[in-house]
Design an enzyme around this catalytic site. Structure first.
Site, PDB file in Angstrom:
ATOM      1  N   LYS A 108       0.852  -1.199   0.000  1.00  0.00           N
ATOM      2  CA  LYS A 108       0.000   0.000   0.000  1.00  0.00           C
ATOM      3  C   LYS A 108       0.883   1.243   0.000  1.00  0.00           C
ATOM      4  O   LYS A 108       1.412   1.665   1.018  1.00  0.00           O
ATOM      5  CB  LYS A 108      -0.945   0.026   1.207  1.00  0.00           C
ATOM      6  CG  LYS A 108      -2.206   0.726   0.845  1.00  0.00           C
ATOM      7  CD  LYS A 108      -2.676   1.920   1.637  1.00  0.00           C
ATOM      8  CE  LYS A 108      -1.865   2.842   2.416  1.00  0.00           C
ATOM      9  NZ  LYS A 108      -1.663   4.156   1.734  1.00  0.00           N
ATOM     10  N   GLU A 162       9.505   2.314  10.678  1.00  0.00           N
ATOM     11  CA  GLU A 162      10.521   3.367  10.533  1.00  0.00           C
ATOM     12  C   GLU A 162       9.775   4.690  10.541  1.00  0.00           C
ATOM     13  O   GLU A 162       8.957   4.952   9.664  1.00  0.00           O
ATOM     14  CB  GLU A 162      11.285   3.153   9.221  1.00  0.00           C
ATOM     15  CG  GLU A 162      12.652   3.814   9.224  1.00  0.00           C
ATOM     16  CD  GLU A 162      12.662   5.204   8.622  1.00  0.00           C
ATOM     17  OE1 GLU A 162      12.166   6.153   9.303  1.00  0.00           O
ATOM     18  OE2 GLU A 162      13.162   5.345   7.501  1.00  0.00           O
ATOM     19  N   CYS A 211      13.823  11.307   5.919  1.00  0.00           N
ATOM     20  CA  CYS A 211      13.721  10.944   7.341  1.00  0.00           C
ATOM     21  C   CYS A 211      15.049  11.153   8.063  1.00  0.00           C
ATOM     22  O   CYS A 211      15.071  11.416   9.257  1.00  0.00           O
ATOM     23  CB  CYS A 211      13.217   9.522   7.503  1.00  0.00           C
ATOM     24  SG  CYS A 211      14.133   8.316   6.542  1.00  0.00           S
ATOM     25  N   GLU A 259       9.407  16.513  14.391  1.00  0.00           N
ATOM     26  CA  GLU A 259       9.865  16.328  13.014  1.00  0.00           C
ATOM     27  C   GLU A 259       9.125  17.317  12.107  1.00  0.00           C
ATOM     28  O   GLU A 259       7.900  17.371  12.098  1.00  0.00           O
ATOM     29  CB  GLU A 259       9.594  14.897  12.544  1.00  0.00           C
ATOM     30  CG  GLU A 259      10.216  14.644  11.189  1.00  0.00           C
ATOM     31  CD  GLU A 259      10.021  13.212  10.713  1.00  0.00           C
ATOM     32  OE1 GLU A 259      11.012  12.590  10.323  1.00  0.00           O
ATOM     33  OE2 GLU A 259       8.881  12.729  10.734  1.00  0.00           O
TER      34      GLU A 259
HETATM   35  O1  TXE Z   1       2.371  10.339   6.990  1.00  0.00           O
HETATM   36  P1  TXE Z   1       1.547   9.042   7.308  1.00  0.00           P
HETATM   37  P2  TXE Z   1       1.836  11.763   6.502  1.00  0.00           P
HETATM   38  C1  TXE Z   1       6.410  12.087   8.808  1.00  0.00           C
HETATM   39  C2  TXE Z   1       6.701  13.536   8.454  1.00  0.00           C
HETATM   40  C3  TXE Z   1       5.398  14.000   7.924  1.00  0.00           C
HETATM   41  C4  TXE Z   1       4.436  13.279   8.832  1.00  0.00           C
HETATM   42  C5  TXE Z   1       3.040  13.157   8.315  1.00  0.00           C
HETATM   43  O2  TXE Z   1       7.045  14.242   9.619  1.00  0.00           O
HETATM   44  O3  TXE Z   1       5.240  15.385   8.030  1.00  0.00           O
HETATM   45  O4  TXE Z   1       5.011  12.003   8.988  1.00  0.00           O
HETATM   46  O5  TXE Z   1       3.052  12.675   6.986  1.00  0.00           O
HETATM   47  C6  TXE Z   1      -0.465   5.424   5.568  1.00  0.00           C
HETATM   48  N1  TXE Z   1      -3.078   2.728   9.016  1.00  0.00           N
HETATM   49  N2  TXE Z   1       6.830  11.187   7.755  1.00  0.00           N
HETATM   50  O6  TXE Z   1       0.625  12.194   7.224  1.00  0.00           O
HETATM   51  O7  TXE Z   1       0.111   9.347   7.577  1.00  0.00           O
HETATM   52  C7  TXE Z   1      -0.577   6.493   4.498  1.00  0.00           C
HETATM   53  O8  TXE Z   1      -1.678   6.205   3.652  1.00  0.00           O
HETATM   54  C8  TXE Z   1      -2.296   2.312   8.015  1.00  0.00           C
HETATM   55  C9  TXE Z   1       8.070  10.502   7.984  1.00  0.00           C
HETATM   56  O9  TXE Z   1       1.728  11.696   5.043  1.00  0.00           O
HETATM   57  O10 TXE Z   1       2.301   8.288   8.334  1.00  0.00           O
HETATM   58  C10 TXE Z   1       0.792   6.375   3.841  1.00  0.00           C
HETATM   59  O11 TXE Z   1       0.802   5.260   2.974  1.00  0.00           O
HETATM   60  N3  TXE Z   1      -1.668   3.146   7.179  1.00  0.00           N
HETATM   61  C11 TXE Z   1       8.359   9.479   6.996  1.00  0.00           C
HETATM   62  C12 TXE Z   1       1.708   6.078   5.024  1.00  0.00           C
HETATM   63  O12 TXE Z   1       0.856   5.585   6.056  1.00  0.00           O
HETATM   64  C13 TXE Z   1      -1.842   4.462   7.362  1.00  0.00           C
HETATM   65  C14 TXE Z   1       7.815   9.575   5.651  1.00  0.00           C
HETATM   66  C15 TXE Z   1       2.485   7.281   5.560  1.00  0.00           C
HETATM   67  O13 TXE Z   1       1.569   8.288   5.894  1.00  0.00           O
HETATM   68  C16 TXE Z   1      -2.685   4.956   8.377  1.00  0.00           C
HETATM   69  C17 TXE Z   1       6.547  10.266   5.580  1.00  0.00           C
HETATM   70  C18 TXE Z   1      -3.305   4.023   9.232  1.00  0.00           C
HETATM   71  N4  TXE Z   1      -4.093   4.385  10.240  1.00  0.00           N
HETATM   72  C19 TXE Z   1       6.110  11.053   6.604  1.00  0.00           C
HETATM   73  N5  TXE Z   1      -2.678   6.304   8.298  1.00  0.00           N
HETATM   74  C20 TXE Z   1       9.603   8.680   7.115  1.00  0.00           C
HETATM   75  N6  TXE Z   1       9.763   7.919   8.198  1.00  0.00           N
HETATM   76  O14 TXE Z   1      10.431   8.690   6.227  1.00  0.00           O
HETATM   77  C21 TXE Z   1      -1.884   6.655   7.267  1.00  0.00           C
HETATM   78  N7  TXE Z   1      -1.383   5.538   6.698  1.00  0.00           N
END
Ligand code: TXE
Length: 513
Positions: A187, A262, A301, A407
């Protein structure tokens, strides 16, 4: 089937981007989602938006492919060959994958090409590694007993990826999982699904059997229970934000599902004065600090967002870093002149605006940036409709500030100052994250001391940002658990089984009178 991806703004009929049990199909609801080009806010295309029922169908297919299909009996050599074929196809389609990634994420074409090459290297690495993993024989002191520890595939894996490195992040999961013989449901982020769709097509072309790799698309929050609360899933591998990781881990705990997460970082870059001794050293330090934080507009990240600098060189270094930040060409990723692109979405832009406001309110000194690049008087007019933000530097920050602790995931550098080595290390570890960090010094012994003292999963000495497929990647603290890449990255997708074979077939004798 699944061939309709022409990158145009028009609405497209027959959106069949879900890949479930060997079939390309649309969402059962028929719903679609627009994919936005962050460089100008236009619609690139529309993709299917899965329902919970589609996710369930994908998990059932993956379960069946794991429990009851020839995939379980493939040899290591066959799976290694499969990974090599994927690597070849990635290179064959390098340019189109890079162009799609750039349209979808906003990153420069040069970065997207590097991503495709890195992903190829990861597939090749696991193709090699998996052929070297041998059973371990344990000497139990009885010549009649053959005691072995063997590795088996973990089972059905749900893989949830973010939007900053869409192709790369999903591949770090898929390559070791295929090598191990697991089955999977992918996904990608709803914000950047396009290269993952193309990637699944390559998996199919390479010969991944039906049901082994399934693809669902959509917003994770709408599919949360379907993805995270299914007893047929053995492992959830997630890369994304901390808050989402907490939800996933808590939900998965109901079924004691393994979770590999991660969750980003707030990464320190520690600079001692002796790393700025000569003009050459100073220039290299400026270069590494700037690249470490502003690459991909900070949406990395492991970005070095916290400059922790020795007081005696701080004023000079901050001034030079700010000057370099101002000279960065921010523009569309498709323009070869751009050195960094936009933020990925309106939502991410709003988060950056909010963080900058909090920095100002908490008393940090804004040295440069701090604004969206949409001023008709000052900025390239092409940027006005995109999510472009100026590289930003805040000096005189301290540990109590939100911009130092939370972050940001945007082009913002905060500066904290120290006078002793102990203070430097204390500041570097003053975060609830622990993904990565860097130290710059001309003193090798001090570099080792700091590197060993840092509570972070990766530490760079006199360099910043590099990784290699053969070395583990992952975080301490709230940056997550488990590891990707390296031998541990394969082990995450394997179960460990101990087989005790007593060839003498004795009786136990315990209850004999
Ligand atoms: O991330 P989400 P978002 C951090 C970064 C960013 C913040 C928010 O600080 O500003 O997270 O970003 C899926 N169950 N990182 O809101 O929501 C979503 O569809 C299952 C750090 O975009 O965590 C996507 O595929 N899945 C980072 C994925 O999770 C769920 C990279 C990431 O989205 C879900 C990106 C749920 N309940 C953002 N809710 C890194 N570690 O590199 C969302 N998703």
């Amino acid at each position: 089937m699944g061939e309709r991806h022409v990158l145009v703004g028009a609405k497209i009929e027959n959106v069949d981007d879900l890949y479930i049990d060997g079939q390309w199909r649309g969402a059962s609801s028929g719903r679609t989602r627009a994919v936005i080009d962050p460089a100008d806010g236009s619609v690139i295309t529309e993709v299917a938006e899965a329902d919970p029922a589609d996710v369930r169908a994908a998990i059932v297919a993956a379960r069946r492919a794991f429990d009851d299909s020839p995939w379980r009996s493939t040899t290591v050599a066959e799976r290694s060959d499969l990974l090599r074929r994927v690597a070849e196809l990635l290179q064959r389609d390098r340019e189109s994958l890079a162009e799609t990634e750039t349209r979808d994420t906003g990153k420069t074409l040069e970065e997207s090409r590097i991503d495709v090459d890195d992903v190829t290297a990861v597939f090749r690495y696991y193709a090699d590694l998996v052929t070297t993993v041998a059973d371990r024989v344990v000497d139990v002191g009885d010549p009649a007993v053959v005691s072995r520890v063997v590795r088996e595939p973990v089972g059905v894996c749900v893989m949830i990826a973010p939007w900053n490195y869409p192709l790369l992040q999903i591949s770090w999961k898929v390559a070791p999982a295929l090598a191990a013989g697991a089955t999977m449901v992918l996904k990608p982020s709803e914000v950047t699904p396009l290269t993952t769709i193309a990637f699944v097509r390559l998996l199919v072309e390479a010969g991944v059997p039906s049901g082994v790799a399934n693809l669902v698309l959509g917003a994770g929050r709408d599919l949360s229970d379907a993805l995270n609360d299914d007893p047929d899933v053995d492992l959830i591998s997630f890369t994304g934000g901390l808050a989402t990781g907490q939800v996933i881990a808590a939900t998965a705990a109901k079924h004691v599902t393994r979770v590999l997460v991660e969750l980003g970082g707030k990464n320190p870059h520690v600079v001692f004065a002796d790393a700025c001794g000569t003009e050459e050293q100073f220039a290299a330090t400026v270069d590494q600090v700037v690249t470490g934080v502003f690459l991909h507009s900070g949406q990395v990240c492991s970005a070095g967002t916290r400059l922790i600098v020795e007081e005696s060189v701080a004023d000079r270094l901050v001034a030079a870093v700010a000057a370099r930040a101002e000279s960065i060409v921010v523009g569309p990723g498709t323009d070869p002149a751009s050195r960094t692109g936009p933020l990925v979405s309106q939502q991410q832009l709003e988060k950056i605006v909010d963080h900058v406001a909090s920095g100002l309110a908490e008393g940090a000194s804004l040295v440069t940036g701090g604004r969206r690049l949409d001023d008709p008087e000052r900025d390239d007019p092409r940027l006005a409709d995109g999510y472009f933000y100026a590289p930003t530097v805040f000096d005189h920050c301290d540990r109590t500030m939100r911009i130092v602790q939370d972050e940001t995931f945007g082009p913002i550098l905060t500066v904290e100052r120290f006078t002793t080595e102990a203070q430097a290390l204390e500041l570097a570890n003053d975060t609830h994250y622990g993904l990565a960090g860097g130290v710059r010094t001309a003193d090798p012994a001090r570099a080792e001391r700091i590197a060993r003292g840092m509570r972070h999963g990766t530490v760079w000495i006199n360099d910043f940002g590099y990784y290699t497929p053969a070395a583990e990647w992952g975080g301490y603290g709230r940056s997550g658990n488990g590891r990707e890449l390296g031998p541990s990255g394969l082990a995450e997708y394997q179960e460990t089984k101990h087989i005790w074979n007593n060839t003498a077939a004795p009786t136990a004798g315990w209850f004999e009178s």
